[in-house]
Scaffold this motif. Structure first.
Motif, PDB file in Angstrom:
ATOM      1  N   VAL A   5       0.858  -1.184   0.000  1.00 23.81           N
ATOM      2  CA  VAL A   5       0.000   0.000   0.000  1.00 23.81           C
ATOM      3  C   VAL A   5       0.896   1.237   0.000  1.00 23.81           C
ATOM      4  O   VAL A   5       1.685   1.440   0.925  1.00 23.81           O
ATOM      5  N   LEU A   6       0.782   2.040  -1.053  1.00 18.45           N
ATOM      6  CA  LEU A   6       1.598   3.244  -1.197  1.00 18.45           C
ATOM      7  C   LEU A   6       0.876   4.455  -0.618  1.00 18.45           C
ATOM      8  O   LEU A   6      -0.355   4.530  -0.640  1.00 18.45           O
ATOM      9  N   ALA A   7       1.639   5.414  -0.126  1.00 20.57           N
ATOM     10  CA  ALA A   7       1.050   6.582   0.535  1.00 20.57           C
ATOM     11  C   ALA A   7       0.317   7.490  -0.448  1.00 20.57           C
ATOM     12  O   ALA A   7      -0.696   8.098  -0.110  1.00 20.57           O
ATOM     13  N   ALA A  13       9.413   6.476  -2.256  1.00 23.09           N
ATOM     14  CA  ALA A  13      10.111   5.943  -1.086  1.00 23.09           C
ATOM     15  C   ALA A  13       9.581   4.560  -0.709  1.00 23.09           C
ATOM     16  O   ALA A  13      10.355   3.621  -0.477  1.00 23.09           O
ATOM     17  N   THR A  14       8.260   4.428  -0.641  1.00 27.01           N
ATOM     18  CA  THR A  14       7.674   3.134  -0.278  1.00 27.01           C
ATOM     19  C   THR A  14       7.898   2.106  -1.376  1.00 27.01           C
ATOM     20  O   THR A  14       8.258   0.955  -1.109  1.00 27.01           O
ATOM     21  N   VAL A  36      -2.662   2.327  -4.115  1.00 23.26           N
ATOM     22  CA  VAL A  36      -2.487   3.563  -3.357  1.00 23.26           C
ATOM     23  C   VAL A  36      -3.448   3.566  -2.178  1.00 23.26           C
ATOM     24  O   VAL A  36      -4.607   3.144  -2.301  1.00 23.26           O
ATOM     25  N   ALA A  37      -2.987   4.036  -1.045  1.00 26.92           N
ATOM     26  CA  ALA A  37      -3.786   4.026   0.182  1.00 26.92           C
ATOM     27  C   ALA A  37      -5.024   4.899   0.059  1.00 26.92           C
ATOM     28  O   ALA A  37      -5.001   5.964  -0.568  1.00 26.92           O
ATOM     29  N   GLY A  38      -6.102   4.437   0.653  1.00 26.30           N
ATOM     30  CA  GLY A  38      -7.291   5.255   0.785  1.00 26.30           C
ATOM     31  C   GLY A  38      -7.177   6.133   2.022  1.00 26.30           C
ATOM     32  O   GLY A  38      -6.181   6.094   2.753  1.00 26.30           O
ATOM     33  N   PRO A  43       0.437   3.377   4.976  1.00 29.08           N
ATOM     34  CA  PRO A  43       1.265   2.808   3.906  1.00 29.08           C
ATOM     35  C   PRO A  43       2.068   1.609   4.390  1.00 29.08           C
ATOM     36  O   PRO A  43       2.290   1.418   5.588  1.00 29.08           O
ATOM     37  N   TRP A  44       2.528   0.823   3.431  1.00 34.80           N
ATOM     38  CA  TRP A  44       3.317  -0.378   3.717  1.00 34.80           C
ATOM     39  C   TRP A  44       4.603  -0.025   4.446  1.00 34.80           C
ATOM     40  O   TRP A  44       5.257   0.973   4.153  1.00 34.80           O
TER      41      TRP A  44
END
Length: 417
Positions: A5-7, A13-14, A36-38, A43-44
């Motif tokens: 899950v990306l920011a 970076a993630t 992508v995060a809701g 984030p991961w």
């Protein structure tokens, strides 16, 4: 299945931390999903003791790193998986470096990069026009890709005064000292003070930056005028990139027998991003037509790719480029010649002639005759069209314009014989 899950849409970076970790763990691309995060999602991040800090850096070619940074900005939901797959294959010897042109993943990667580069150029032009006109403090822009964050530094370099860029997916605000980001128009009509996050803090760490200075290797490996132009976008070889709005590269067709080289872009060219579109360009176009030359059948460029000027009464007035800039830009001119393969190069003015001949030139002594430039190409020296605009009276202008057209006819006759 591992879920990353990306920011946000350009959370380099993630993506980089996850890619570094799972590539070294030999986790197959098809075993990872990306999204992508809701709102409210975290984030991961690897949990201790399996820390990403213990992962070794991936040794990737600079070209591949650059492509990843640019493709990450593409509006393509599958880009994260594609980029992981490319890196995974490279690191595990599954990507044939000698046959990359035919590889489907590389072809898709190139397409994403090209789209991002094209829109980056369009956005930079839009911001430059906005900055020059300054009718408001906000630029409303609707990008097709996620390019805003990566161009933050470019915008700051172009305009140090406070400004805001508003797009459907992101807002970017420069307060004169610090860059900030917030959600875009599609998510919030009004953005309160606590919604803004500073550049480099929180989730805004490590997002891509499209100012990637090209190397000599990049220039040498450019296989087309389009790719060469894209490389030149972020040239920093001399100081002219700072005051100018953009690199103004040549335009025209490859493998054409006739190539024109001028001095440098002017005010209108700097705004439009095209060579010879201002007053001198209009004279040039008219002379080409009278000489029987189709502009879209030739290649037109300048010895120097950035506009050198001085301010006077709120106007940008042309200044002749110095030798440093001419020397710095020669790699681009040489690369253009290599891709265009001209039979004849017409040098418009002293700067162009001296750049190509690499010696002092007097136009009156050397104009209107064709000579051997090198083994593959001939040369012809003539005046720059702007010279015709500076003449003191109409009689002189008419006389010299006729001579200019005659020089162009000589060029046309030479390439058709």
């Amino acid at each position: 299945m591992v879920e990353i899950v990306l920011a946000h849409q350009v959370d380099l970076a993630t993506w980089r931390a996850a890619t570094r970790h799972y590539v070294q763990k030999q986790v197959l691309p098809e075993s990872i999903s990306w999204r992508v995060a809701g709102k409210g999602e975290t984030p991961w991040k690897l949990q201790a003791p399996d820390s990403a800090d213990n992962d070794e850096p991936l040794n990737l070619p600079r070209k591949l790193v650059t492509a990843v940074l640019e493709a990450l900005q593409a509006h393509q939901p599958e880009r994260f998986a594609l980029l992981y797959r490319v890196v995974y294959r490279f690191m595990h010897g599954l990507l044939d470096m000698e046959d990359m042109r035919e590889d489907p993943d590389i072809q898709q990667l190139r397409e994403l990069v090209q789209n991002v580069k094209q829109e980056t150029e369009q956005f930079r032009l839009a911001f430059s026009i906005f900055s020059n006109q300054r009718q408001s403090k906000s630029l409303h822009y609707t990008p097709q890709n996620y390019i805003v964050e990566a161009n933050g530094r470019f915008c700051i370099e172009r305009d140090a005064q406070p400004w805001e860029v508003i797009t459907p997916y992101r807002r970017m605000w420069w307060d004169g000292n610090q860059l900030h980001f917030a959600m875009g128009e599609a998510e919030a009509v009004h953005v309160s003070a606590d919604m803004w996050q500073k550049d480099g803090q929180g989730i805004w760490q490590g997002y891509p930056n499209t100012v990637l200075v090209p190397t000599l290797e990049d220039v040498a490996q450019a296989s087309s005028l389009a790719s060469l132009s894209a490389e030149a976008m972020d040239c920093r070889a001399c100081s002219l990139w700072q005051p100018a709005n953009r690199t103004v590269f040549g335009e025209g067709v490859e493998n054409t027998p006739l190539m024109f080289v001028g001095e440098q872009p002017g005010d209108q060219e700097d705004l439009a991003g095209r060579p010879f579109v201002g007053p001198a360009g209009q004279v040039f176009d008219r002379a080409l037509e009278e000489a029987g030359i189709l502009r879209n059948h030739v290649y037109v460029t300048n010895a120097v790719k950035h506009f050198r000027f001085t301010w006077k009464n709120n106007r940008r007035l042309h200044q002749k480029p110095d030798q440093e800039s001419v020397e710095a830009c020669r790699i681009w001119l040489d690369a253009e010649r290599k891709l265009v393969h001209p039979k004849l190069i017409v040098m418009l003015g002293v700067t162009a002639a001296q750049s190509l001949l690499k010696r002092p030139v007097t136009i009156s002594r050397e104009r209107s005759r064709i000579f051997q430039l090198d083994e593959q190409c001939s040369g012809l020296v003539t005046v720059h069209p702007s010279y015709l605009l500076r003449l003191p009276n109409e009689e002189a202008k008419a006389r010299e314009y006729t001579r200019f057209v005659e020089d162009l006819r000589l060029a046309q006759s030479f390439i058709t014989q």
